[in-house]
Design an enzyme around this catalytic site. Structure first.
Site, mmCIF file in Angstrom:
data_model
loop_
_atom_site.group_PDB
_atom_site.id
_atom_site.type_symbol
_atom_site.label_atom_id
_atom_site.label_comp_id
_atom_site.label_asym_id
_atom_site.label_seq_id
_atom_site.Cartn_x
_atom_site.Cartn_y
_atom_site.Cartn_z
ATOM 1 N N SER A 89 0.864 -1.173 0.000
ATOM 2 C CA SER A 89 0.000 0.000 0.000
ATOM 3 C C SER A 89 0.903 1.225 0.000
ATOM 4 O O SER A 89 2.117 1.095 0.195
ATOM 5 C CB SER A 89 -0.836 -0.014 1.306
ATOM 6 O OG SER A 89 -1.302 1.280 1.644
ATOM 7 N N TYR B 182 -3.161 -0.850 10.120
ATOM 8 C CA TYR B 182 -3.017 -1.164 8.696
ATOM 9 C C TYR B 182 -1.640 -0.715 8.198
ATOM 10 O O TYR B 182 -0.943 -1.445 7.486
ATOM 11 C CB TYR B 182 -4.131 -0.451 7.933
ATOM 12 C CG TYR B 182 -4.153 -0.639 6.439
ATOM 13 C CD1 TYR B 182 -3.498 0.257 5.598
ATOM 14 C CD2 TYR B 182 -4.874 -1.672 5.862
ATOM 15 C CE1 TYR B 182 -3.555 0.108 4.223
ATOM 16 C CE2 TYR B 182 -4.936 -1.835 4.477
ATOM 17 C CZ TYR B 182 -4.274 -0.930 3.666
ATOM 18 O OH TYR B 182 -4.318 -1.073 2.291
HETATM 19 C C1 GCO Z 1 -7.161 4.641 3.712
HETATM 20 C C2 GCO Z 1 -7.250 3.679 2.551
HETATM 21 C C3 GCO Z 1 -5.855 3.306 2.059
HETATM 22 C C4 GCO Z 1 -5.964 2.530 0.766
HETATM 23 C C5 GCO Z 1 -4.636 2.107 0.199
HETATM 24 C C6 GCO Z 1 -3.758 3.246 -0.181
HETATM 25 O O1 GCO Z 1 -7.952 4.515 4.644
HETATM 26 O O2 GCO Z 1 -6.306 5.542 3.640
HETATM 27 O O3 GCO Z 1 -7.986 2.540 2.878
HETATM 28 O O4 GCO Z 1 -5.216 2.574 3.044
HETATM 29 O O5 GCO Z 1 -6.766 1.400 0.933
HETATM 30 O O6 GCO Z 1 -3.985 1.232 1.062
HETATM 31 O O7 GCO Z 1 -2.520 2.788 -0.643
#
Ligand code: GCO
Length: 254
Positions: A145, A158
């Site tokens: 990501s 995340y």
């Molecule tokens: C967020 C998004 C991001 C995208 C992606 C970007 O909440 O900012 O979900 O995390 O999904 O990963 O690269």
């Protein structure tokens, strides 16, 4: 050998009954691979399988919990019994949880880390064991990501997981390259998917993305196809431990 031809290869793409995973599975099938669709929702998985086999592609489907070691062992064991070996693994399945760190529970943290990071280790490890035993090399492609490199508020777990995915990929390269296995990652930017729909629907966030991204638009799942086929093909046989950002230039500019 044509550089981007995947005939005779089998690709397993986790979380591929929709979104980024489905688009990448379709792209790999178009390049000649047999693809194994994967998902937890049986109806969505069935629909995805119908869609790709309806286009004449060679498609299998499988369902298992990517955080469950025993389930992974069993799933790969069943494939092996059917004479199906994974030549290309795309660790795509993941989840998002938007919450400030100070409010995050230990359980929520563990769930995000297990789903987005530990799963890539578990599947990567088990598939690599098979690849090394067969001695025919292979490809491991981890979906990272932008958060593999940068952070934003409310997505801390995340981000930690996706940061880990980048260095897990480099570790895989360090240990598996000598066995003819190339391990690389893709860092999708802001793509319009089920996961980002709440952000797309937020006019402020939507405006920020289109203004902040040099390409002045959100990405689409199809924008990943070229990169995944490249990393799955002979064209990338001397590429290892890299992450390719497909983000419209977002990370490249201030
Ligand atoms: C967020 C998004 C991001 C995208 C992606 C970007 O909440 O900012 O979900 O995390 O999904 O990963 O690269």
């Amino acid at each position: 050998m044509t550089l981007f031809d995947l005939s005779g290869k089998t690709a397993l793409i986790t979380g591929s009954s929709g979104g980024l995973g489905f688009a990448m599975a379709r792209g790999l099938a178009q390049a000649g691979a047999q693809v194994i669709l994967h998902g937890r929702n049986q109806d969505k998985l069935h629909e995805a399988h119908l869609a790709l086999s309806g286009e004449g592609f060679n498609v299998l489907k499988i369902s298992f919990d990517i955080t469950d070691e025993a389930a992974i062992e069993k799933a790969l064991g069943n494939l092996k019994e059917d004479g199906v070996y994974v030549d290309i693994l795309v660790n795509n399945a993941g989840m998002q949880l938007r919450k400030p760190l100070v409010e995050l529970t230990r359980n929520e943290w563990d769930t995000v880390i297990n789903t987005n990071l530990s799963s890539a280790f578990l599947l990567g490890r088990n598939v690599a064991r098979q690849m090394i035993a067969r001695g025919q090399g292979g490809k491991v492609i981890n979906i990272g990501s932008l958060m593999s490199s940068v952070a934003r508020p409310t997505v801390g777990a995340y981000t930690a997981a996706k940061g880990g995915v980048r260095l897990l990929t480099q570790s895989m390269a360090a240990e598996w390259a000598e066995h003819g296995i190339q391990s690389n990652a893709i860092g999708p930017g802001y793509m319009i998917t089920e996961m980002t729909q709440p952000l797309v629907d937020d006019p402020d966030f939507n405006g920020w993305i289109t203004g902040r991204t040099p390409s002045r638009r959100w990405g689409t799942p199809e924008d990943l196809v070229g990169t995944v086929v490249y990393l799955a093909s002979p064209a990338s046989n001397y590429v290892n431990g890299q992450i390719i950002y497909v983000d419209g230039g977002m990370l490249a500019v201030l």
